[in-house]
Design an enzyme around this catalytic site. Structure first.
Site, PDB file in Angstrom:
ATOM      1  N   ARG A 190       0.832  -1.072   0.029  1.00 14.76           N
ATOM      2  CA  ARG A 190      -0.117   0.016  -0.121  1.00 14.76           C
ATOM      3  C   ARG A 190       0.912   1.024   0.158  1.00 14.76           C
ATOM      4  O   ARG A 190       2.106   1.093   0.209  1.00 14.76           O
ATOM      5  CB  ARG A 190      -0.965   0.052   1.250  1.00 14.76           C
ATOM      6  CG  ARG A 190      -0.256  -0.178   2.544  1.00 14.76           C
ATOM      7  CD  ARG A 190      -0.899   0.352   3.770  1.00 14.76           C
ATOM      8  NE  ARG A 190      -0.547   1.938   3.494  1.00 14.76           N
ATOM      9  CZ  ARG A 190       0.377   2.503   3.943  1.00 14.76           C
ATOM     10  NH1 ARG A 190       1.614   1.780   4.089  1.00 14.76           N
ATOM     11  NH2 ARG A 190       0.393   3.747   3.731  1.00 14.76           N
ATOM     12  N   GLY A 191       0.281   2.325  -0.334  1.00  8.27           N
ATOM     13  CA  GLY A 191       1.025   3.604  -0.144  1.00  8.27           C
ATOM     14  C   GLY A 191       1.270   4.023  -1.745  1.00  8.27           C
ATOM     15  O   GLY A 191       1.841   3.164  -2.482  1.00  8.27           O
ATOM     16  N   ALA A 192       0.917   5.213  -2.201  1.00  9.71           N
ATOM     17  CA  ALA A 192       0.784   5.635  -3.300  1.00  9.71           C
ATOM     18  C   ALA A 192       2.222   5.073  -3.987  1.00  9.71           C
ATOM     19  O   ALA A 192       2.072   4.382  -5.048  1.00  9.71           O
ATOM     20  CB  ALA A 192       0.414   6.950  -3.738  1.00  9.71           C
TER      21      ALA A 192
ATOM     22  N   GLN B 172      -3.512   2.460   9.692  1.00  9.22           N
ATOM     23  CA  GLN B 172      -2.069   2.444   9.150  1.00  9.22           C
ATOM     24  C   GLN B 172      -1.361   3.409   9.954  1.00  9.22           C
ATOM     25  O   GLN B 172       0.046   3.100  10.103  1.00  9.22           O
ATOM     26  CB  GLN B 172      -2.294   3.077   7.697  1.00  9.22           C
ATOM     27  CG  GLN B 172      -2.694   1.788   6.608  1.00  9.22           C
ATOM     28  CD  GLN B 172      -4.208   2.368   6.345  1.00  9.22           C
ATOM     29  OE1 GLN B 172      -4.861   2.742   7.377  1.00  9.22           O
ATOM     30  NE2 GLN B 172      -4.421   1.725   5.324  1.00  9.22           N
TER      31      GLN B 172
ATOM     32  N   ASP C 241      -2.465  10.404  -2.877  1.00 10.71           N
ATOM     33  CA  ASP C 241      -2.676   9.522  -3.842  1.00 10.71           C
ATOM     34  C   ASP C 241      -2.830   9.909  -5.349  1.00 10.71           C
ATOM     35  O   ASP C 241      -2.625   9.099  -6.243  1.00 10.71           O
ATOM     36  CB  ASP C 241      -4.104   8.506  -3.275  1.00 10.71           C
ATOM     37  CG  ASP C 241      -3.621   7.559  -2.037  1.00 10.71           C
ATOM     38  OD1 ASP C 241      -3.688   8.202  -0.983  1.00 10.71           O
ATOM     39  OD2 ASP C 241      -3.067   6.669  -2.204  1.00 10.71           O
TER      40      ASP C 241
END
Lengths: 341, 341
Positions: A46-48, A194, A235
Site C-alpha cells: 500500500r502507499g501511492a 495504518q 494518492d
C-alpha cells in the site's frame, strides 16, 4: 531492506506484508501477477509510491514469467497483466503511472529477450528513482520544518508507503538529519489503522518520537496548541484537489480553522494532468472493515456501513505541495508543473 | 428493560453491561458500591444521564447495605460512598448531580430507616424523571427535524446512555414517532466504539435506518451533502463550551465550515452553573485503549498514546441546545437558565 524490491536470484518480487505489522515483519516472495494483484487489493502492499513500484515490478514479472513466442504476443500479455493490476485500486494514480512507464519501455524492444530485459530494467530504475525522489522531497520539505516542531501526520506516508525514506515522513527524517528536533503525532487512521500499525512502528524503529491519537482527537489536539504543522502524503493530485486517505479533508478543515500549515508531500508522479476532481473515482471498500477488528465483531452485522477509502481536499486548504522538483504554493499552475515532469 | 434500574426483590442495582454490546446483552446485578464504581470506570455503565442515575442508585445502595447504628453514622457512610463514586469519572457532571441529589434528600431523614427509604425513593424518582425528561427533550428537539432529514451523531446519546429513550437519539425517536422519516449516520467513535457497538445496535433494534462511518469520514460525508443536521449529547455544559465525547469538537468545526446545524441534546442537569471551561478536568484514559482492539495488538507497545476522553466545543460552534425546558440558542444567558432548573 526496501519495502518492495526485485529478487534477482529467485526472479520474483519481494515485499513486506503490511497487514501483519507491527506484530510481524513477514517478507512475501511473489512470482505471479494474480498473487500481486491480490496483495495490492488486501493492502499487503500500500502507499501511492509503493503502488507505483508494485505496478512496475508487476509488468516486469509478467514479462519474466511469460511463455509468449513473439514480442507482439508478449506485449499483449503485458497489456493483460496491466489491466489486472490497474483494476485493483482505482484512486492512487501512481499504480497506473508505474505500469505505463514499464509498458512504454518494454514496447521499444525488438525481441522477446529484449522486451523482458527492458521491462525489468525500467522497473528497477523506477524503484531506485523512488528512493532518490523521496530523499529530494525530504530535503525540500525539511526547509519548512523548524527545530522543535510537532508534526501531525495521517495514515502512513513513510518508508512503508514507498521503497524507502518516505514522503511526509521522509520530510521528517530529512529534518532530523539536519539536527532539527521533530516530534510526530500520528492519527491511528481508521478503519485499517495504518497510523497505529505502520507509522508508529516505523518511526519507533528510527527512534523518532511519536504519539498516537485517534482520528477524532485531531481537533482537540490542534486546538490545544500541540501541533505546529500537518504533513500528509497524496494518492492523486489534480488541479482542484488532493486525493488522499479518508480523513485528510477533515484534518485540512481543522488546520484552516486554527491557521496551522497543511503540507502535502508527494512525488511528481502523483499529479494527474488529465483529469479533474469530479472525474476521480474514490475507492469504496467493503463494510466489513467497520464491523470487525481482526476477528472481533464490533457492530451489528446487519448495520449498513459506508467505507470510502479516500477523500478530496480542495487546494484552498493546502498550504503547499512538497515534491522532488520543489515546493509549490497554491494556486498551482498545472501547465508549469506539467513542464517540470 | 431500562438500561439501569433498581431490583426491589434482590435489593440491588441492575444494569446492561455496555462493554459486551452488540454481541451480548448481559444484565449485571450489583449489590455493592465498589463494584458499581468499577463498572463506571470500565464503562459498563456510561452516558451522562445514565451516570447520574448510577450515582443516585449508588448512594441508595450504600444506604440499603449499611450496618450503621445511627443516622449520623449512616450519612457519613453515604458521604464516603459518594466520594468513591464521584472519583470514577471527572468530566460528566451528571454523576455528581445524581449523587448530590440523593445525599441531600437522605440527610433530611430522622432515623436510619427514614434515611434509607428517602435515599431509595429519591434515586428511583431520578430514574423515572430521566425517562420523562428524555421524552420532553425528544419532543422539543423533534421540531427541529424535518421529514427526510439525515442526522449525523457521535458516540451514543441514546437509550443506552440514559434510562430509556435517549437525548440525541431521543430526538430522532420522537421525530420518527411524529411520522418524520429520519436516517442516522453514526460515527464509530474511537477508541471504544460506542457508535458502532451501541448506537448502531440500539437503532437497529428500533428499525431506525443507520449507516456506520469512521470518525475520520465525517468531513467527506458532510462535504458530499449526505448530512442535514448534527445531533450529539453532552457530558457537561458551561457558559463557554459543551464538553462531550472526544471528536465532538472536530465535528463542530466541519459543521461550521459547511453551515450544517450543530445541535446538542441534554437534560438541564448537564449544565454546570459554577465552573468555567478552563476549570473542567478532561478525563485522560489509559494508552492501552489505542494499542489493542480487544485482545489484538494494533500498535507497538512502546509507542506513546494520548487518550483524552472528551473535548470542549465552544458555544460559537453550537446552533442550539435542546433540553426538557426548551431549545436555547447561544449566546446563552446562564442566569436565565439557572432560574429554569
Amino acid at each position: 531492506m526496501r519495502t518492495i524490491d526485485w529478487d534477482d536470484t529467485k526472479n520474483c518480487i519481494i515485499f513486506v506484508d503490511q497487514t501483519k505489522l507491527p506484530l510481524a515483519r513477514h517478507i512475501i516472495e511473489c512470482a505471479d501477477v494474480n498473487t500481486l494483484a491480490e496483495a495490492i487489493g488486501t493492502l499487503s502492499i500500500r502507499g501511492a509510491p509503493a503502488l507505483g513500484v508494485a505496478g512496475a515490478f508487476g509488468i516486469a514479472l509478467a514479462a519474466q514469467t511469460s511463455k509468449a513466442k513473439s514480442p507482439i504476443d508478449l506485449v499483449q500479455e503485458l497489456e493483460g497483466a496491466a489491466e489486472v493490476l490497474r483494476n485493483t485500486r482505482p484512486t492512487a494514480i501512481n499504480l497506473s503511472w508505474g505500469i505505463d512507464r514499464v509498458l512504454r519501455k518494454a514496447k521499444t524492444g525488438h525481441s522477446i529477450t529484449q522486451v523482458k530485459e527492458l521491462a525489468l530494467e525500467e522497473a528497477k530504475a523506477i524503484a531506485d528513482d523512488d528512493v532518490e525522489i523521496c530523499k529530494k522531497i525530504g530535503a525540500n520539505g525539511a526547509k519548512l520544518l523548524e527545530d522543535g516542531d510537532v508534526v501531525l501526520t495521517h495514515c502512513n506516508a513513510g518508508r512503508m508507503a514507498c521503497v524507502d525514506w518516505g514522503t511526509a515522513l521522509g520530510v521528517v527524517r530529512s529534518a532530523i538529519e539536519e539536527n532539527k528536533r521533530i516530534k510526530v503525532i500520528a492519527t491511528e487512521t481508521r478503519p485499517l489503522n495504518q497510523g497505529s500499525r505502520i507509522t508508529a512502528w516505523e518511526l519507533l524503529q528510527d527512534n523518532i518520537p511519536v504519539t498516537l491519537i485517534t482520528d477524532s482527537m485531531a481537533g482537540h489536539v490542534i486546538k490545544s496548541g500541540m501541533v505546529d504543522k500537518i504533513l500528509v502524503g497524496a494518492d492523486r493530485i489534480v488541479e482542484e484537489a488532493v486525493f488522499n486517505k479518508i480523513g485528510t479533508y477533515t484534518l485540512s478543515v481543522i488546520a484552516k480553522e486554527h491557521k496551522i500549515p497543511f503540507y502535502v508531500a508527494a512525488p511528481m508522479s502523483t499529479f494527474d494532468f488529465e483529469k479533474h476532481a469530479q472525474d476521480i473515482e474514490i475507492e469504496e471498500r467493503g463494510p466489513q472493515e467497520l464491523k470487525y477488528f481482526g476477528d472481533m465483531q464490533i457492530a451489528p452485522l446487519d448495520a449498513k456501513a459506508y467505507n470510502p477509502a479516500f477523500d478530496a481536499t480542495p487546494m484552498d486548504n493546502v498550504t503547499a505541495i512538497i515534491t522532488e522538483k520543489g515546493v509549490f504554493y497554491p494556486p498551482l499552475s498545472f501547465e508549469e508543473l506539467k513542464g517540470l515532469e
